[in-house]
Design an enzyme around this catalytic site. Structure first.
Site, PDB file in Angstrom:
ATOM      1  CB  SER B 133      -0.925  -0.076   1.219  1.00  0.00           C
ATOM      2  OG  SER B 133      -1.996   0.821   1.104  1.00  0.00           O
ATOM      3  CG  ASP B 298      -6.483  -2.662  -4.066  1.00  0.00           C
ATOM      4  OD1 ASP B 298      -7.224  -1.701  -3.786  1.00  0.00           O
ATOM      5  OD2 ASP B 298      -5.362  -2.829  -3.550  1.00  0.00           O
ATOM      6  CG  HIS B 327      -5.686  -2.108  -0.246  1.00  0.00           C
ATOM      7  ND1 HIS B 327      -4.754  -1.797  -1.215  1.00  0.00           N
ATOM      8  CD2 HIS B 327      -5.171  -1.631   0.916  1.00  0.00           C
ATOM      9  CE1 HIS B 327      -3.740  -1.144  -0.671  1.00  0.00           C
ATOM     10  NE2 HIS B 327      -3.966  -1.033   0.619  1.00  0.00           N
TER      11      HIS B 327
END
Lengths: 351, 351
Positions: B133, B298, B327
Site C-alpha cells: 500500500s 483492490d 486491498h
C-alpha cells in the site's frame, strides 16, 4: 423545504401501517403523472424515485419519442416515502418527526404506491415498472408484491436484495453524516452541513468508477438531461464541491437521507410477506418480463448482483450498460447511457 | 502514545528539511531491524510501513524459511514519518505539532530512510525494497530516488502515482474524520473517536472487495499472521466494530492519520526532483528488477494502475494476487495471500 417546485399532487394514504408495526398518521404520497390514462387503463407505467431523488430527477427518461412517451403512456412517478416530498421525517409533525420517523421497507413503499395506482386510478395492470438504483429496488419489489399486475420490469443499477458490501458502503455514508455533532441525533434545528458535505465526499468515490476519474470525465460531462445543463468541472476539487457537496446540500434533509438509507440497506424481496425471508422464492414468483440493467463498473450495485438474481427470475434477463460512469450511468447525467437505457426500455415495451 | 512496544530504535535526522520547504526540527525515524548486515553490506532489505501501520504490522512477512529470512537478510523496517512512532504531529513539540505538522511527500520519506540506511549503516546497495500500500508507494519512490542502489523492488497493492479515484476515496475518509467537531481542526485534547469510528466504517467498504462481503469471508478469516490470532466475526456489525472501528481506535492519532493521508494523496514519483512532474520519465529511470503485485479486486489501488505504470518500467512486470480480499490481500491477515506474496518475493530475490 423552501423553494421546491409545486408541480405535483398529493395522495392521502390515511393512517398507513408499516411492515415494522409503526403507523404513519395522515401519511401522504407526493406524485406526478405524465400523459393520459387510456380507457382500458392498460397504458400505465410506474417509475419510482431513487436515493435523495425527487420526481423531477426522473423526468429525463420521459418525453416524446422516448420509450416513456407521455403521448402513449400514463407515467406515474411516486416520490419515495422519506424523500422530503412524500411523508418524511422532515415534514411529519411531532412526535413522529426527526429521529422518530419510522423505518420504511421497500414493501411499504410499494404498498403505498399500489394504493395510489389501484385506489385512485383504478389501474389493474402496469405496462412497465422501472427505476434507477433504489427505484430499481422498488421495481423488483413491485414485480414480487404484484406479479399479476406488472407486465414488464426494467430495474436499472439496482438490486432485488441489497448486498452486504452495498450495506457496508452505506454504513460509511451514515457514519460520515452522524459524525457531525450538529446532527444532534436527528434533533437538529439547522441541517448538519458539515456532515452533508462529508456524505458528498464519501459518495464521490462510489458513485463513479475508477476509470471515470482516470479519464477525468468530470471535465467534460456534457449535457445532463436530468439537470438540463451542460456539466463540466474545472478541477477535481471543483467537481467534489460542485457536483457532490452541492447535491447533498441541495434541499436534502439529514433525517430524510437516513430514512431512505435504512430502506436501501434493508432491501430484500424475500422480506415480502408470504416468502418467509426467502429471496430466491420471491424471485421465482416474478411473472414480469424483466430486463435488469446494471452498469459495468458500478461499485455498489455490481452486475454480479443482478446476474445472481436473474438466474431465479423465470423471464429475467441481464444487459450491462457499458462505459465508465459506474452507478451514475443511470442518473440521466450522461447522454450516452441515457440513450442506452431508453433503447432497452423501448425494446422491452415492444415485447 | 501509551502502551506501544518499545522494541525499536530511533535514528536522529537532525533538522530535516522537507520538499515543501518546511523543516522538522530534531526529526526522528523509528525503525527496527531483523537479521545481521553481512560484511559486504549486500544483504539489506528495506520494508517501509503502510497507512496507519507500524513496524510490527510488517513482521508477518519476515521469518525463517520466508523470503524475508533474517538468517540471510538484514531487514530494515522504517516507520513512516507521521505514523506516530517516527516524527509525527502527535509526538512533535509545539508549535509544529497537531494541525501544524508539515506535509510529507513520499520523496521526503525515502530521503529520511536513505539517511538511516546509508548514513548509519553505510549500505550502498539494497537487495530488495518492498512494502504494502503506502509501503508500495515508498518502494516505487526508492526505485526512482536511488535507481543504482535498489536491485529489486516488490511493491504490493500500491502505486507509483496516486490515481484521482484513490484521491477521492481518501477525501471521503478525511471528510468523515473532520466532520467530528471533536476534531477541532486538529487542536483536540482527546481523540475524536466518533470521527475515527466513522473512518473505520467508510474504509470498510473499500478495504475488502464486494465478493469478500458476498462470501461473508469475515465469518472465518483464519489466522492473521499480522495480528497473531485467528480472526472470525460473528456478524457483519461485529466485523465493522471489531475489525474496522477497532483498527482506527487502536492507538491511532487523528492528526497522524491526516499527515499520512496527505502523503498518500500526493504520491507521485514524477514529483521527484529532476523529473519536473513527469511520472513517465521517472518510471523509465527505474533500474531495479521490479514486480508489482496488485490484488485482483483492490478497489482503490486497481490492477490497472500498476499495469499502466509497468509499461514504462524497463524491468517491470505485473503479477496479480488472486482472490476476493481486495486491498487487504496485502495486509498479512489472509494466509493464502501472504503465502502468495512470499512466493513472489522468493522468486524475485533469486533473480
Amino acid at each position: 423545504m423552501d423553494g421546491f417546485p409545486m408541480d405535483y399532487e398529493m395522495f392521502d394514504l390515511g393512517n398507513f401501517r408499516l411492515q415494522g408495526g409503526a403507523t404513519i398518521r395522515g401519511a401522504r404520497l407526493a406524485y406526478k403523472t405524465y400523459g393520459e390514462l387510456n380507457a382500458e387503463k392498460s397504458n400505465a407505467i410506474v417509475y419510482p424515485t431513487w436515493y435523495s431523488g425527487r420526481h423531477w430527477d426522473n423526468e429525463w427518461l420521459i418525453g416524446e419519442g422516448k420509450a416513456l412517451d407521455p403521448s402513449k403512456y400514463f407515467i406515474i412517478v411516486p416520490n419515495m416515502i422519506g424523500n422530503g416530498l412524500s411523508s418524511s421525517a422532515s415534514n411529519t409533525p411531532a412526535p413522529y418527526n426527526a429521529g422518530s420517523f419510522p423505518n420504511i421497507t421497500f414493501y411499504d413503499q410499494v404498498e403505498a404506491q399500489h394504493q395510489l395506482v389501484s385506489g385512485k386510478f383504478g389501474i389493474e395492470t402496469l405496462a412497465l415498472v422501472t427505476g434507477w438504483s433504489m427505484g430499481a429496488g422498488q421495481t423488483y419489489q413491485w414485480a414480487v408484491s404484484y406479479p399479476d399486475m406488472v407486465q414488464r420490469a426494467l430495474p436499472f443499477c439496482g438490486s432485488a436484495k441489497t448486498s452486504e458490501h452495498n450495506f457496508v458502503f452505506l454504513e460509511g455514508v451514515k457514519a460520515a453524516l452522524q459524525a457531525d455533532a450538529a446532527f444532534k441525533n436527528g434533533c437538529y434545528t439547522e441541517q448538519p452541513t458539515r456532515g452533508l458535505r462529508a456524505v458528498g465526499r464519501v459518495y464521490a468515490g462510489w458513485g463513479f468508477s475508477q476509470a471515470f476519474y482516470w479519464d477525468r470525465v468530470y471535465e467534460k460531462m456534457g449535457f445532463s438531461a436530468r439537470l438540463g445543463v451542460d456539466l463540466a468541472y474545472s478541477s477535481l476539487e471543483d467537481f467534489l464541491v460542485g457536483y457532490w457537496e452541492g447535491h447533498f446540500l441541495g434541499q436534502r434533509d439529514a433525517n430524510d437521507l437516513l430514512t431512505q438509507l435504512w430502506t436501501w440497506q434493508h432491501g430484500d424481496v424475500g422480506a415480502t410477506p408470504g416468502f418467509d425471508g426467502d429471496h430466491i422464492k420471491a424471485l421465482q414468483s416474478i411473472k414480469a418480463k424483466l430486463i435488469a440493467l446494471p452498469a459495468r463498473k458500478d461499485l455498489y450495485f455490481c452486475p454480479e448482483d443482478e446476474e445472481y438474481a436473474s438466474q431465479y427470475i423465470p423471464n429475467g434477463e441481464v444487459r450491462v450498460i457499458p462505459g465508465v460512469w459506474g452507478h451514475f450511468a443511470g442518473s440521466g447525467d450522461n447522454p450516452v447511457d441515457a440513450a442506452y437505457i431508453d433503447s432497452v426500455a423501448k425494446e422491452l415495451l415492444e415485447r
